[in-house]
Structures are given as structure tokens and as C-alpha cells.
Design a protein around this motif. Structure first.
Motif, short mmCIF file in Angstrom:
data_model
loop_
_atom_site.label_atom_id
_atom_site.label_comp_id
_atom_site.label_asym_id
_atom_site.label_seq_id
_atom_site.Cartn_x
_atom_site.Cartn_y
_atom_site.Cartn_z
N ARG A 115 -0.01 -5.37 -3.90
CA ARG A 115 1.16 -4.80 -3.26
C ARG A 115 0.78 -3.47 -2.36
O ARG A 115 1.57 -2.88 -1.99
N ILE A 116 -0.59 -3.22 -2.22
CA ILE A 116 -0.78 -2.03 -1.26
C ILE A 116 -0.47 -2.53 0.30
O ILE A 116 0.22 -1.30 0.93
N GLY A 117 -0.78 -3.54 0.61
CA GLY A 117 -0.25 -4.01 1.99
C GLY A 117 1.31 -3.77 2.11
O GLY A 117 2.03 -3.54 3.16
N THR A 118 1.98 -4.35 0.98
CA THR A 118 3.38 -4.39 1.01
C THR A 118 3.84 -2.71 1.03
O THR A 118 4.90 -2.64 1.80
N TYR A 119 3.06 -1.84 0.45
CA TYR A 119 3.67 -0.45 0.41
C TYR A 119 3.43 -0.24 2.04
O TYR A 119 4.43 0.48 2.58
N LEU A 120 2.35 -0.47 2.82
CA LEU A 120 1.97 0.02 3.81
C LEU A 120 3.12 -0.59 5.02
O LEU A 120 3.51 0.05 5.95
N MET A 121 3.11 -1.86 4.69
CA MET A 121 4.19 -2.68 5.75
C MET A 121 5.62 -1.93 5.55
O MET A 121 6.46 -1.84 6.50
N ASN A 122 5.97 -1.81 4.39
CA ASN A 122 7.31 -1.19 4.06
C ASN A 122 7.67 0.01 4.64
O ASN A 122 8.58 0.56 5.38
N GLU A 123 6.48 0.88 4.62
CA GLU A 123 6.64 2.42 5.51
C GLU A 123 6.66 2.06 6.88
O GLU A 123 7.51 2.84 7.77
N ILE A 124 6.08 0.98 7.68
CA ILE A 124 6.17 0.54 8.83
C ILE A 124 7.82 0.02 9.18
O ILE A 124 8.28 0.63 10.09
N VAL A 125 8.26 -0.68 8.49
CA VAL A 125 9.52 -1.27 8.53
C VAL A 125 10.66 -0.17 8.53
O VAL A 125 11.41 -0.01 9.46
N THR A 126 10.47 0.85 7.64
CA THR A 126 11.37 1.76 7.36
C THR A 126 11.46 2.62 8.64
O THR A 126 12.40 3.07 9.05
N TRP A 127 10.27 3.01 9.07
CA TRP A 127 10.05 3.58 10.46
C TRP A 127 10.72 3.09 11.57
O TRP A 127 11.46 3.58 12.45
N ALA A 128 10.60 1.62 11.80
CA ALA A 128 10.99 1.04 12.87
C ALA A 128 12.66 0.91 12.78
O ALA A 128 13.15 0.89 13.96
N GLN A 129 13.12 1.18 11.63
CA GLN A 129 14.63 1.02 11.49
C GLN A 129 15.50 2.39 11.99
O GLN A 129 16.63 2.34 12.07
N GLN A 130 14.50 3.28 12.60
CA GLN A 130 15.30 4.35 13.18
C GLN A 130 15.82 3.83 14.51
O GLN A 130 16.83 4.49 14.99
#
Length: 275
Positions: A115-130
Motif C-alpha cells: 500500500r505504499i504506492g496507494t499512499y503516494l497516489m492518494n496524495e496525488i489525487v488529493t492534491w489534484a482535487q484542488q
């Protein structure tokens, strides 16, 4: 004065995570067990505004990671990054976000599925939703990125974040994600079950405390060993005296109790004789 790289910042009313954090990773099958990996994650964000209207026209984020290995370990630290970008799109007139800069891989291979990749991708998705109305640029899946043992996991990885793909083959080895706005992306927080974000300062302080505690315990055990060694040496040098002393210490409670009983009996006998 605090070190800004370790402290959270603010963008308006939005709290931003520190630039650097440590990840403590446990086996997803044993989330209560000991950590199986530790990583540093550095977060770098950049924003560019139009001087005329102060509107954001370009932004990017890079999440760089590096595994933390023990000193003199046979394994070398492994590093990589997940990158994303936003563009207001002057020519097309349509804002867009790119979630993946090229093929997305996480190394080392033995930590895939934790789930390390999931953590990193989740940070990306959260950032993009700005930018909720920005169009998510298509992600292209290639057959060369997929093997029978990881194809389903790769596809499921993206699909959990709300991405839908038009696959070009029955085995779903190749495909292109369908157009969608960033607001329809789905954050995934399953990583919280076995990954913990740590402040590096707090994490280092805990490690130093554990080291000091272990050193104190080692010193205590060393003292015990030295005492036992001295007794053993005495036993070997003077076995009769050592055996007599051991016998005395074993018999002492019995002899003391016997003496007390005799004294008590004597007092009772004297009392009876005096009547």
C-alpha cells in the motif's frame, strides 16, 4: 526556531502536510506487527500565477521517496518519485491535471502490495482535487507494463481511485482511461491500516530513547554477568568454602526459625515452672 521543512504550512484555510515525513510500514497481513520498512518522503509543490489576474495557470507536485536501510546493510536505499501537474490550458481553454508522468512503478519490488504506492497516489489525487473541474488527462496502460502476476493488481490500483478504462484487448493488458473531471476521483485511505506518517524529529527521538533504554538494560545485564562470573570463580577456587556458604544460606532460615521456637518453648517452660 522550528525547521519549516518538518512543520505543516497553510494555504488559506487548507492545512498542508510537512515537506518531509517518515513512513513506518507494517505488513498488510500483520498490521499490528513490527515495521517491515521505513521510508523518507519529500513533498515538493510549485505554483505559478498570472501576474495580470493572479490566477493559477500551472502547478506541479513531486513526491520523492527513499527507503531507510540500517548502516552497513547489504541492501542499498531505493528511491523514486510520483509526479503530477496542473495546467489552466491557455490554448485549449480547458484546465487539466496529469496524475501520472509516464509509467508508474514502485520499487523495491519486495514492498509492492504493501500500500505504499496507494499512499503516494492518494496524495496525488488529493492534491489534484484542488481543481475539481479540471479534466484528468488520460492514463495509458501498455501490455509491456503488465504480466499475469501483476496485471490485475495494476488495473485495480488505478480503478480504485475512480478511473475508468476503455481496454483494447480481452485480457485488459492495454487501455486508455476515460475523460473525467478531477472532482470524480476517489481518494483511497486503505493505506492507513498498515502505514503511519511520522514526524522525523519525533521518530528520531523515539529511536534515541530506545537506544538509551537498550544501553541501560545491556549495562544492567553486564553487571549481573560480572557478579555471576565472580561467584563462579570463587566456587572454582574455594569449592568447600563456597559449598559451606551456600549450605549456610539455605539452612539459615530453618535454623533461625528453630532457634525462635526453642526460645519460645523455653519461655513457656519457665512460665509454667514459676507458677
Amino acid at each position: 526556531m522550528a525547521l519549516p521543512v518538518f512543520d505543516a504550512a497553510w494555504r488559506g484555510k487548507q492545512r498542508l502536510k510537512p515537506s518531509v515525513c517518515a513512513l513506518e510500514v507494517r505488513d498488510r497481513a500483520k498490521p499490528d506487527g513490527e515495521p517491515i520498512a521505513r521510508l523518507f518522503v519529500q513533498r515538493e509543490e510549485s505554483y505559478r500565477r498570472d501576474d495580470r489576474d493572479r490566477q493559477m495557470y500551472e502547478a506541479s507536485i513531486s513526491l520523492s521517496y527513499q527507503t531507510i536501510e540500517p548502516k552497513h546493510s547489504f541492501r542499498s536505499p531505493v528511491s523514486g518519485s510520483f509526479d503530477a501537474s496542473y495546467s489552466r490550458g491557455f490554448l485549449e481553454g480547458e484546465a487539466s491535471v496529469s496524475l501520472v508522468d509516464g509509467a508508474l512503478f514502485f520499487d523495491p519490488a519486495e514492498l509492492r502490495g504493501q500500500r505504499i504506492g496507494t499512499y503516494l497516489m492518494n496524495e496525488i489525487v488529493t492534491w489534484a482535487q484542488q481543481w475539481p473541474d479540471a479534466k484528468v488527462r488520460s492514463i495509458k496502460l501498455l501490455s509491456g507494463q503488465a504480466h499475469e502476476d501483476n496485471r490485475d493488481r495494476r488495473n485495480r490500483f488505478y480503478e480504485r481511485f475512480g478511473l475508468k478504462f476503455a481496454y483494447s484487448d480481452p485480457a485488459h493488458e492495454e487501455g486508455l482511461s476515460k475523460p473525467m473531471p478531477a472532482k470524480e476521483l476517489t481518494p483511497v485511505t486503505t493505506w492507513e491500516a498498515n502505514i503511519r506518517e511520522r514526524d522525523p524529529r519525533e521518530y528520531l527521538a523515539e529511536l534515541l530513547y530506545e537506544r538509551d533504554s537498550m544501553a541501560l538494560e545491556a549495562s544492567r545485564r553486564d553487571t549481573v554477568i560480572k557478579n555471576l562470573s565472580a561467584r563462579l570463580e570463587e566456587a572454582n577456587s574455594h569449592p568447600i568454602r563456597w559449598a559451606a556458604r551456600r549450605l549456610w544460606w539455605r539452612l539459615q532460615p530453618i535454623l533461625v526459625q528453630g532457634a525462635m521456637l526453642l526460645a519460645l518453648g523455653a519461655l513457656v517452660w519457665i512460665g509454667l515452672r514459676s507458677r
